[in-house]
Design a protein around this motif. Structure first.
Motif, mmCIF file in Angstrom:
data_model
loop_
_atom_site.group_PDB
_atom_site.id
_atom_site.type_symbol
_atom_site.label_atom_id
_atom_site.label_comp_id
_atom_site.label_asym_id
_atom_site.label_seq_id
_atom_site.Cartn_x
_atom_site.Cartn_y
_atom_site.Cartn_z
ATOM 1 N N ASP A 142 -12.495 -0.064 -53.550
ATOM 2 C CA ASP A 142 -11.061 0.032 -53.708
ATOM 3 C C ASP A 142 -10.498 1.280 -53.085
ATOM 4 O O ASP A 142 -9.397 1.688 -53.359
ATOM 5 C CB ASP A 142 -10.695 0.004 -55.194
ATOM 6 N N ARG A 143 -11.265 1.971 -52.279
ATOM 7 C CA ARG A 143 -10.769 3.193 -51.689
ATOM 8 C C ARG A 143 -10.009 2.913 -50.419
ATOM 9 O O ARG A 143 -10.359 2.049 -49.661
ATOM 10 C CB ARG A 143 -11.925 4.127 -51.385
ATOM 11 N N GLY A 144 -9.001 3.720 -50.194
ATOM 12 C CA GLY A 144 -8.181 3.523 -49.008
ATOM 13 C C GLY A 144 -8.657 4.397 -47.889
ATOM 14 O O GLY A 144 -9.719 4.966 -47.911
ATOM 15 N N ALA A 145 -7.812 4.525 -46.879
ATOM 16 C CA ALA A 145 -8.179 5.274 -45.713
ATOM 17 C C ALA A 145 -8.519 6.688 -45.998
ATOM 18 O O ALA A 145 -9.294 7.310 -45.312
ATOM 19 C CB ALA A 145 -7.036 5.245 -44.760
ATOM 20 N N THR A 146 -7.919 7.270 -46.994
ATOM 21 C CA THR A 146 -8.184 8.671 -47.241
ATOM 22 C C THR A 146 -9.361 8.854 -48.175
ATOM 23 O O THR A 146 -9.673 9.964 -48.575
ATOM 24 C CB THR A 146 -6.961 9.331 -47.876
ATOM 25 N N GLY A 147 -9.997 7.767 -48.563
ATOM 26 C CA GLY A 147 -11.149 7.882 -49.427
ATOM 27 C C GLY A 147 -10.755 8.133 -50.858
ATOM 28 O O GLY A 147 -11.554 8.558 -51.665
ATOM 29 N N ARG A 148 -9.511 7.877 -51.209
ATOM 30 C CA ARG A 148 -9.089 8.117 -52.578
ATOM 31 C C ARG A 148 -8.974 6.780 -53.296
ATOM 32 O O ARG A 148 -8.489 5.819 -52.729
ATOM 33 C CB ARG A 148 -7.750 8.827 -52.605
ATOM 34 N N ALA A 149 -9.378 6.739 -54.554
ATOM 35 C CA ALA A 149 -9.248 5.497 -55.291
ATOM 36 C C ALA A 149 -7.781 5.164 -55.374
ATOM 37 O O ALA A 149 -6.963 6.018 -55.610
ATOM 38 C CB ALA A 149 -9.831 5.672 -56.693
ATOM 39 N N GLN A 199 -10.447 1.770 -64.483
ATOM 40 C CA GLN A 199 -9.872 2.532 -63.389
ATOM 41 C C GLN A 199 -10.890 3.514 -62.824
ATOM 42 O O GLN A 199 -11.817 3.937 -63.489
ATOM 43 C CB GLN A 199 -8.658 3.323 -63.876
ATOM 44 N N HIS A 200 -10.677 3.855 -61.562
ATOM 45 C CA HIS A 200 -11.521 4.848 -60.921
ATOM 46 C C HIS A 200 -10.702 6.114 -60.761
ATOM 47 O O HIS A 200 -9.598 6.080 -60.249
ATOM 48 C CB HIS A 200 -11.973 4.353 -59.541
ATOM 49 N N LYS A 201 -11.235 7.205 -61.187
ATOM 50 C CA LYS A 201 -10.503 8.464 -61.086
ATOM 51 C C LYS A 201 -10.448 8.904 -59.626
ATOM 52 O O LYS A 201 -11.473 9.032 -58.967
ATOM 53 C CB LYS A 201 -11.186 9.544 -61.931
ATOM 54 N N ALA A 202 -9.248 9.124 -59.149
ATOM 55 C CA ALA A 202 -9.082 9.512 -57.745
ATOM 56 C C ALA A 202 -9.301 11.012 -57.583
ATOM 57 O O ALA A 202 -8.939 11.805 -58.444
ATOM 58 C CB ALA A 202 -7.679 9.152 -57.284
ATOM 59 N N PRO A 203 -9.887 11.413 -56.465
ATOM 60 C CA PRO A 203 -10.053 12.845 -56.202
ATOM 61 C C PRO A 203 -8.669 13.476 -56.107
ATOM 62 O O PRO A 203 -7.693 12.803 -55.766
ATOM 63 C CB PRO A 203 -10.763 12.873 -54.843
ATOM 64 N N PRO A 204 -8.541 14.762 -56.384
ATOM 65 C CA PRO A 204 -7.230 15.404 -56.273
ATOM 66 C C PRO A 204 -6.771 15.449 -54.817
ATOM 67 O O PRO A 204 -7.575 15.308 -53.892
ATOM 68 C CB PRO A 204 -7.488 16.811 -56.822
ATOM 69 N N GLN A 205 -5.467 15.633 -54.627
ATOM 70 C CA GLN A 205 -4.899 15.766 -53.289
ATOM 71 C C GLN A 205 -4.098 17.058 -53.242
ATOM 72 O O GLN A 205 -3.410 17.400 -54.205
ATOM 73 C CB GLN A 205 -3.981 14.593 -52.966
ATOM 74 N N VAL A 206 -4.173 17.745 -52.140
ATOM 75 C CA VAL A 206 -3.382 18.963 -51.983
ATOM 76 C C VAL A 206 -1.914 18.576 -52.028
ATOM 77 O O VAL A 206 -1.503 17.574 -51.449
ATOM 78 C CB VAL A 206 -3.705 19.655 -50.649
ATOM 79 N N THR A 207 -1.115 19.336 -52.730
ATOM 80 C CA THR A 207 0.300 19.019 -52.880
ATOM 81 C C THR A 207 1.179 20.039 -52.159
ATOM 82 O O THR A 207 0.736 21.123 -51.795
ATOM 83 C CB THR A 207 0.688 19.005 -54.372
ATOM 84 N N GLY A 208 2.418 19.656 -51.952
ATOM 85 C CA GLY A 208 3.382 20.577 -51.353
ATOM 86 C C GLY A 208 3.116 20.871 -49.884
ATOM 87 O O GLY A 208 2.475 20.102 -49.170
ATOM 88 N N ASN A 251 -6.861 19.030 -41.434
ATOM 89 C CA ASN A 251 -6.860 18.079 -42.544
ATOM 90 C C ASN A 251 -7.666 18.697 -43.679
ATOM 91 O O ASN A 251 -8.746 19.249 -43.451
ATOM 92 C CB ASN A 251 -7.524 16.764 -42.144
ATOM 93 N N VAL A 252 -7.151 18.558 -44.895
ATOM 94 C CA VAL A 252 -7.831 19.094 -46.083
ATOM 95 C C VAL A 252 -8.005 17.940 -47.064
ATOM 96 O O VAL A 252 -7.034 17.295 -47.448
ATOM 97 C CB VAL A 252 -7.003 20.228 -46.718
ATOM 98 N N GLN A 253 -9.252 17.658 -47.469
ATOM 99 C CA GLN A 253 -9.539 16.506 -48.303
ATOM 100 C C GLN A 253 -10.564 16.823 -49.386
ATOM 101 O O GLN A 253 -11.552 17.511 -49.136
ATOM 102 C CB GLN A 253 -10.112 15.364 -47.442
ATOM 103 N N TYR A 254 -10.328 16.279 -50.560
ATOM 104 C CA TYR A 254 -11.296 16.367 -51.650
ATOM 105 C C TYR A 254 -12.056 15.036 -51.744
ATOM 106 O O TYR A 254 -11.641 14.020 -51.205
ATOM 107 C CB TYR A 254 -10.581 16.608 -52.983
ATOM 108 N N GLY A 255 -13.166 15.048 -52.456
ATOM 109 C CA GLY A 255 -13.895 13.817 -52.748
ATOM 110 C C GLY A 255 -14.534 13.141 -51.558
ATOM 111 O O GLY A 255 -14.644 11.916 -51.514
ATOM 112 N N MET A 256 -15.015 13.905 -50.586
ATOM 113 C CA MET A 256 -15.602 13.310 -49.386
ATOM 114 C C MET A 256 -17.126 13.363 -49.371
ATOM 115 O O MET A 256 -17.766 12.989 -48.400
ATOM 116 C CB MET A 256 -15.063 14.025 -48.144
ATOM 117 N N GLY A 257 -17.718 13.825 -50.447
ATOM 118 C CA GLY A 257 -19.168 13.998 -50.482
ATOM 119 C C GLY A 257 -19.975 12.745 -50.235
ATOM 120 O O GLY A 257 -21.069 12.795 -49.679
ATOM 121 N N ASP A 258 -19.428 11.576 -50.614
ATOM 122 C CA ASP A 258 -20.203 10.351 -50.460
ATOM 123 C C ASP A 258 -20.324 9.893 -49.013
ATOM 124 O O ASP A 258 -21.073 8.958 -48.714
ATOM 125 C CB ASP A 258 -19.608 9.233 -51.320
ATOM 126 N N VAL A 259 -19.605 10.517 -48.091
ATOM 127 C CA VAL A 259 -19.735 10.136 -46.679
ATOM 128 C C VAL A 259 -20.244 11.308 -45.841
ATOM 129 O O VAL A 259 -20.206 11.285 -44.618
ATOM 130 C CB VAL A 259 -18.391 9.633 -46.102
#
Length: 440
Positions: A98-105, A291-300, A343-351
């Protein structure tokens, strides 16, 4: 996709195209990737690029996507797709499930069920178009029945021009659709002009003057006006200086309607009763346990602001921009422009094994990875080279910094190498400031 060689080939400039095509195919729109455009090594195999900007127009996508739009059109609702991956900017690898392009649930507290197309009489849409455009001969593909948009051809005696208009909504408020009325950067989407305006009633308007294939600068021009109302309705009108959007010879120098006339059309009061026929998206409760907990995303604006602060001294900053998770700057050291992206991304360890399984990879203290890459540009600019420093911590926090020897990837190289050295890119990517940015 192997490392950096895999990029989103939804040409950045095509965000607009897709947006336009999708909207147009049901009545006229855009499809995100988005997004602009994930980029870099690792880009993913499954990104949703821009319905964005996306009107982004991030190239054709206006691209509602060059523009930078972000979302996916379906039925009567334009569903935001979240932060769009930027073209040529280290994007996330294709994810599964169920993850999208950004790898977030994707699912959150509930999911939106897209309602069917609203039963708006096409005759009413056509009547409103005719009442708010100059005199001329119209022909429409379909005039009977119901739907949310129409396409056709207009002739004022100076040459035929293709036209389309589509009505939809981004939600109960305009908050999630701002990207659709945000002009794209010329660093990503070539265009002649784009104007954003906040109207007295709180609506947001974007008028874009670009090309059907901005990355190729073909003769077919694509002009459009997109209005986002405060209560979340979207009116998108587009026109061409050819009978059809694609595969048709140019019939006139410019599309039939001026930018002012396009604005007058999409802001007409007659649209209001028709827009009210479009239902709000229903929200269906989802079992929290599933539900799958989505990795955080940088805000602002932390990413573009930090990139600007970390750029080496002595560079003239010509342009900066970005959003949550992405930033870019065009700089000049007096010897030619360079486009820098991050680009800054969290939750990318699985790839991580896909991203750092080959190439010039170094293991960092603490178990993180650093990959340095030098390769040809991907957007068609003659002589363009692309350098990048791609880093990931052991916990899956990824920062990718790229630089090109041009101010825009679709334009020819302005210098032999980027203005920043590989060591400078590496230093920016490894700076601890990235991990301190607010995220949610």
């Amino acid at each position: 996709m192997p490392d950096h060689d895999q990029h989103d080939h939804d040409p950045d400039g095509r965000f607009a195209d897709e947006l336009g095509s999708v909207l147009r195919s049901t009545g006229e729109s855009f499809a995100l990737d988005g997004r602009p455009e994930l980029v870099s090594g690792g880009l993913a195999r499954g990104r949703r690029r821009l319905l964005r900007r996306r009107l982004a127009v991030t190239g054709g996508a206006l691209a509602l996507a060059a523009i930078g739009v972000g979302g996916v059109y379906a039925g009567s609702v334009v569903t935001p797709a979240g932060p769009a991956d930027k073209a040529s900017v280290a994007g996330a690898p294709e994810r599964t499930g169920d993850r999208g392009a950004t790898g977030r649930a994707t699912p959150a507290p509930g999911k939106h069920e897209l309602p069917p197309e609203a039963p708006i009489p096409l005759a009413d849409i056509i009547a409103t178009v005719k009442a708010n455009t100059p005199a001329g001969q119209w022909s429409f593909v379909k005039e009977d029945g119901t739907g949310q948009g129409v396409t056709g051809v207009f002739d004022d005696g100076l040459g035929e021009g293709g036209f389309g208009i589509h009505l939809s909504r981004v939600g109960a408020t305009a908050e999630s659709g701002v990207d659709m009325v945000t002009c794209p950067s010329k660093a990503f989407t070539p265009h002649d002009d784009c104007v954003e305006e906040r109207l007295p009633d709180g609506s947001r308007l974007m008028v874009f003057q670009g090309y059907e294939y901005p990355d190729k600068r073909e003769e077919t021009k694509n002009w459009r006006a997109t209005l986002l109302t405060e209560d979340g309705f979207l009116i998108d009108a587009s026109e061409y200086n050819a009978r059809e959007e694609k595969g048709s010879a140019v019939t006139r120098d410019n599309p039939p309607f001026t930018p002012a006339q396009l604005k007058s059309l999409v802001t007409a009061d007659e649209w209001r009763p028709l827009l009210r026929l479009i239902p709000k998206p229903a929200v269906q409760a989802v079992d929290p346990g599933k539900q799958h907990k989505a990795p955080p995303q940088v805000t602002g604006t932390g990413v573009p602001d930090t990139l600007r602060a970390l750029l080496p001294k002595g560079l003239q900053i010509v342009e900066t921009g970005g959003d949550s998770g992405f930033g870019h700057a065009v700089v000049d050291d007096g010897k030619g422009r360079t486009l820098v992206q991050v680009n800054v991304q969290y939750g990318m360890g699985d790839v991580a094994h896909e991203l750092y399984g080959s190439g010039e990879v170094t293991t960092l203290p603490g178990g993180g990875k650093l990959k340095l890459s030098r390769q040809p540009g991907e957007k068609g600019g003659a002589g363009v080279v692309w350098w990048s420093a791609d880093t990931m911590t052991k916990k899956g926090f990824r920062v990718v910094v790229s630089a090109f020897n041009t101010g825009a990837q679709h334009e020819p190289a302005t210098r032999a190498e980027p203005a920043l050295t590989m060591e400078q890119l590496k230093a920016i990517a490894l700076d601890p400031k990235w991990a301190k940015l607010p995220a949610a």
